[in-house]
Design an enzyme around this catalytic site. Structure first.
Site, PDB file in Angstrom:
ATOM      1  N   LYS A   9       0.852  -1.199   0.000  1.00 49.69           N
ATOM      2  CA  LYS A   9       0.000   0.000   0.000  1.00 49.69           C
ATOM      3  C   LYS A   9       0.878   1.235   0.000  1.00 49.69           C
ATOM      4  CE  LYS A   9      -2.119   1.442   3.845  1.00 49.69           C
ATOM      5  NZ  LYS A   9      -3.119   1.699   4.899  1.00 49.69           N
ATOM      6  N   SER A  25      -3.621   3.633 -17.412  1.00 48.19           N
ATOM      7  CA  SER A  25      -2.689   3.083 -16.440  1.00 48.19           C
ATOM      8  C   SER A  25      -2.487   4.089 -15.318  1.00 48.19           C
ATOM      9  CB  SER A  25      -1.340   2.807 -17.108  1.00 48.19           C
ATOM     10  OG  SER A  25      -0.852   4.011 -17.685  1.00 48.19           O
ATOM     11  N   TYR A  58      -3.664  -0.500 -13.741  1.00 57.52           N
ATOM     12  CA  TYR A  58      -2.397  -1.215 -13.627  1.00 57.52           C
ATOM     13  C   TYR A  58      -1.254  -0.210 -13.586  1.00 57.52           C
ATOM     14  CZ  TYR A  58      -2.025  -0.413 -18.652  1.00 57.52           C
ATOM     15  OH  TYR A  58      -1.964   0.194 -19.886  1.00 57.52           O
TER      16      TYR A  58
END
Length: 126
Positions: A9, A25, A58
């Site tokens: 994280k 992205s 992503y």
């Protein structure tokens, strides 16, 4: 049996760019990726603390040391530069792996440098 667990994280990163006309992205400073053990093309979840949006995209590598956190393509519509976001990656772990699993937690300053890191989240008190 596999369990989906938090892998890493980036807590409270600041969005630096929102680029609609770019291949979809999220570009992340390569130094942050390396510190968190994240990989290019890995799926991530993004939680926008400022507007409540939650979305999937992503990773693409951003310039090392630049502090870049750029939401690209459709994701650019869900943020504004300056928004604070939480970026999470999850992984599949066996029961045995879960017993000792510790996620990589990076706490990010407003300039996208690392304030500190940890491997556990404190217990929330009532």
């Amino acid at each position: 049996m596999q369990n989906v667990m938090l892998k890493a994280k980036l807590h409270m990163a600041s969005v630096t760019h929102a680029v609609l006309n770019y291949e979809g992205s999220c570009a992340i400073d390569s130094n942050l990726l390396d510190m968190a053990g994240l990989r290019e093309f890995e799926q991530i979840q993004i939680y926008n603390k400022d507007n409540g949006e939650r979305f999937t995209t992503y990773i693409i590598r951003g310039e090392a040391g630049s502090g870049i956190i750029s939401m690209n393509g459709a994701a650019a519509r869900l943020v504004e530069p300056g928004d604070r976001v939480i970026i999470c990656a999850y992984g599949n772990y066996s029961e045995a792996e879960c017993a000792n699993h510790k996620p990589a937690l990076l706490y990010i300053n407003p300039d996208n440098t690392v304030s500190h890191s940890a491997n556990a989240i404190p217990v929330q008190v009532a």
